[in-house]
Structure formats: C-alpha cells, structure tokens
Design an enzyme around this catalytic site. Structure first.
Site, PDB file in Angstrom:
ATOM      1  N   MET A 173      -5.810   2.015  -7.768  1.00 29.08           N
ATOM      2  CA  MET A 173      -4.604   1.282  -8.156  1.00 29.08           C
ATOM      3  C   MET A 173      -3.843   0.692  -6.980  1.00 29.08           C
ATOM      4  SD  MET A 173      -1.790   3.321  -7.163  1.00 29.08           S
ATOM      5  CE  MET A 173      -0.544   2.783  -8.296  1.00 29.08           C
ATOM      6  N   TYR A 174      -4.217   1.024  -5.748  1.00 27.52           N
ATOM      7  CA  TYR A 174      -3.533   0.454  -4.592  1.00 27.52           C
ATOM      8  C   TYR A 174      -3.833  -1.043  -4.519  1.00 27.52           C
ATOM      9  CZ  TYR A 174      -2.884   5.293  -3.019  1.00 27.52           C
ATOM     10  OH  TYR A 174      -2.542   6.619  -2.931  1.00 27.52           O
ATOM     11  N   ASP A 175      -2.816  -1.831  -4.799  1.00 27.08           N
ATOM     12  CA  ASP A 175      -2.956  -3.291  -4.804  1.00 27.08           C
ATOM     13  C   ASP A 175      -4.086  -3.729  -5.725  1.00 27.08           C
ATOM     14  OD1 ASP A 175      -2.227  -5.826  -4.217  1.00 27.08           O
ATOM     15  OD2 ASP A 175      -2.937  -5.823  -2.143  1.00 27.08           O
ATOM     16  N   GLN A 176      -4.209  -3.016  -6.856  1.00 30.69           N
ATOM     17  CA  GLN A 176      -5.193  -3.366  -7.881  1.00 30.69           C
ATOM     18  C   GLN A 176      -6.614  -3.502  -7.328  1.00 30.69           C
ATOM     19  OE1 GLN A 176      -4.702  -3.732 -11.408  1.00 30.69           O
ATOM     20  NE2 GLN A 176      -2.901  -2.568 -10.723  1.00 30.69           N
ATOM     21  N   GLY A 177      -6.994  -2.567  -6.480  1.00 33.43           N
ATOM     22  CA  GLY A 177      -8.353  -2.514  -5.970  1.00 33.43           C
ATOM     23  C   GLY A 177      -8.559  -3.166  -4.623  1.00 33.43           C
TER      24      GLY A 177
END
Length: 346
Positions: free
Chosen positions: A17-21
């Site tokens: 989920m960090y910056d959506q991958g």
C-alpha cells in the site's frame, strides 16, 4: 539506500500500500542493483490495506492474500519474499482462514516466513495458537509501534513476544522525527517532513507539549534501563523479582521523568499527614503472611460549622485510644493476622 548498504544494512521492509505499489517497484530495482545475489539481503512486505476499489482488494481474505502476494512479487521483481507480514488485524476474516492462507503462501515457496504488525496482544496470541494447533506456519516477527515516546508495547506485546520467541521489528523508532528534533515547542516544525506529516501531529502532539517535564538525560536513562519486556541498551544488570517485578535496592532507580531525588517528598512537605510510611526492605516474596503489617491510622474528618463531619464516617469505627477497630453491626471485619491490615472489611 546505497549508504545504508555500504554501512552493512541487509534488512529492507516495504508494503504493497505504500504509494499504491510504487514503493515495492523502487525497492526491488534498487536491491537488484546494489546486491549481487538475492541471498545477500532480507526482503519483507505486507498485505492488508486497500489496493483497489473492490471489496476483494483489501483485508485478509484468502482471495486477497493469494492475489496480493503475486502482485507484490511482480512489483519487487523477485521470486519470493523472506517475510510476508499482515499489516493489520482483519476483524472481518476468520483467523483460521487467514492463517491457512498464509501457510499456503509459505508452502508454495512465495514466502519464507510470516510476520504480523500492529495489533492487540490477545489477537496476536490467538493467531499463534490457531496456527500451532492446526500445524500451520506461525508468525516469527511482530512489527509494532515502539520508541522513546510511545512505550505502550512494553505492557503486553513485547513480553508476549519474548515468551513465544518472536522477533520484534519496531517501526517509527524516532517518533516520525520528533526525537530527532524536527518538532519543538519553541520553533515548531523545523523540516519539510514535519510540515507535511499530519499523522505525526495527531500521534505526538500531546507528547511534544509535555517534553519540558523530561530532560533528555532522563529519557536516555529510562531507555537504557533493562527489564521484563524492555530492550536494554546500556548493558545494565537485569536482576528482577519475577513475582513482583520489583528491582533490588542496589540497582538504579527506575524513575526517569519525575522529580529529582533530593527534592522534598509529599510526606516531608505535609505536616498533617498521618498515613503510615511504606516499610523498607526486600519485597521478593509471594507469601502474604510474610509481608510487613501496616497499621491503619485514622484521620479525623473535616467538620462543618455545626460540628458535623462533611463526609461519611467509615463502616469500621476506630477507638482513639487504641488502634484495634470496633466492627459496626452491619459489617464484618477480617481477623487480625500477618499480611492483613487492621480494619479490612469482608
């Protein structure tokens, strides 16, 4: 990241989920460029938070876990991760389904070990019990919020991990920069990260207001003192009585953010206090009959202008000439024996 590798860092943690991958993609490319072999570093990622708008794009259901691990491996550019962690506890998925799905991820070779992050101790213990009872792969690590400012994990989670033999991977060790000095009461936010971090404002705003009560040397002393569930850093002796969690008198005192030792205590400042002082000596005993007896001394209630007390008298009436209580008609009094204070109502 190159400087970290040159300094000897070999463990790298990220999440889908960090910056959506995007974090996994950048991390994978950098690690493949900085290390010659995949076996030279340890890579960890997580699963739980939403990666899309659909109901199956989040949580810890079997469907999402199986699809999330494939997507993470594709973004990382590797065939497996060393530790696959659940980012949070999912109350909507049965714990049996979660642990079995994670076990299948390990058996398929896509992850070497399992880890967890940020949950209550009873939830972590429940998941471990389900996995070990069914013969599935248990968690080997716990990534929890732990630093000099937030030490709640010392109550239950860290002692539980010590008992189960689970490794602890604390996150936010510098309290999102607060312990590094990027937020002060006098100058406010001193870095661009502090100006654009609303989560830190919510988490540590109250702690920043109280920083004046605790000097830096006191915080360092409290952090270095070891103990049950504490990670001692200064090599201090760990002589504790496990039954009472009390330190021997010859070891340093545990107080860190309180008043100095040479300041007058409450009893010294008060001339009307008639409460008994706590006896000195070793408390390393679990037998209540061997504890020193503390005799209760009555305190006269404040009276009004008419001579009547302003608060109700206790049920146990005490003779002014003797410390032996006289039980009232509607209450029974415990017999006098070692370890039981006089006047204890049953």
């Amino acid at each position: 990241m190159r400087r970290a590798v040159e300094a000897g860092v070999t463990f790298f943690d990220t999440a889908d989920m960090y910056d959506q991958g995007a974090s996994e993609e950048v991390t994978g490319r950098l690690l493949s460029a900085l290390f010659a072999r995949r076996e030279d570093y340890v890579l960890s990622t997580k699963v739980y938070f939403p990666m899309g708008l659909g109901p199956n794009d989040q949580g810890l259901s079997r469907k999402h876990i199986m699809s999330a691990i494939d997507a993470s491996l594709l973004r990382l550019g590797t065939d497996y991760v060393d530790i696959y962690q659940i980012h949070r506890w999912d109350p909507h998925s049965p714990v049996e389904e979660v642990m079995e799905a994670l076990h299948d991820v390990v058996k398929s070779g896509k992850a070497r070990y399992l880890g967890a992050s940020s949950m209550y101790a009873w939830q972590f213990g429940k998941a471990q019990h389900v996995a070990r009872t069914a013969g599935w792969t248990p968690f080997v690590s716990m990534q929890n919020h732990y630093n000099l400012v937030y030490r709640e994990e010392e109550r239950e989670m860290i002692p539980l991990c010590r008992d189960l033999g689970v490794g602890v991977i604390p996150y936010s060790p510098l309290a999102r920069g607060l312990l590094a000095g990027n937020r002060t009461r006098e100058r406010g936010n001193t870095t661009s990260r502090a100006d654009n971090d609303p989560l830190a404002q919510d988490m540590y705003a109250a702690c920043r207001l109280r920083r004046g009560r605790c000097r830096p040397r006191h915080r360092e002393k409290a952090w270095h003192l070891p103990g049950p569930g504490r990670l001692g850093l200064a090599g201090q002796p760990t002589r504790y009585h496990r039954a009472t969690d009390r330190r021997d008198e010859d070891l340093p005192h545990r107080r860190s953010c309180r008043k100095p030792r040479d300041s007058p205590s409450i009893k010294q400042r008060s001339t009307t206090s008639r409460l008994p002082t706590a006896p000195t000596g070793s408390w390393a005993t679990t037998d209540p009959h061997q504890l020193p007896r503390i005799d209760y001394q009555p305190v006269e209630p404040p009276t009004s202008a008419g001579g009547r007390p302003t608060w109700r008298r206790p049920h146990v009436a005490l003779n002014r000439r003797s410390t032996t209580p006289t039980p009232s008609a509607d209450r029974a009094v415990a017999p006098s024996r070692p370890g039981i204070p006089y006047g204890m109502a049953l």
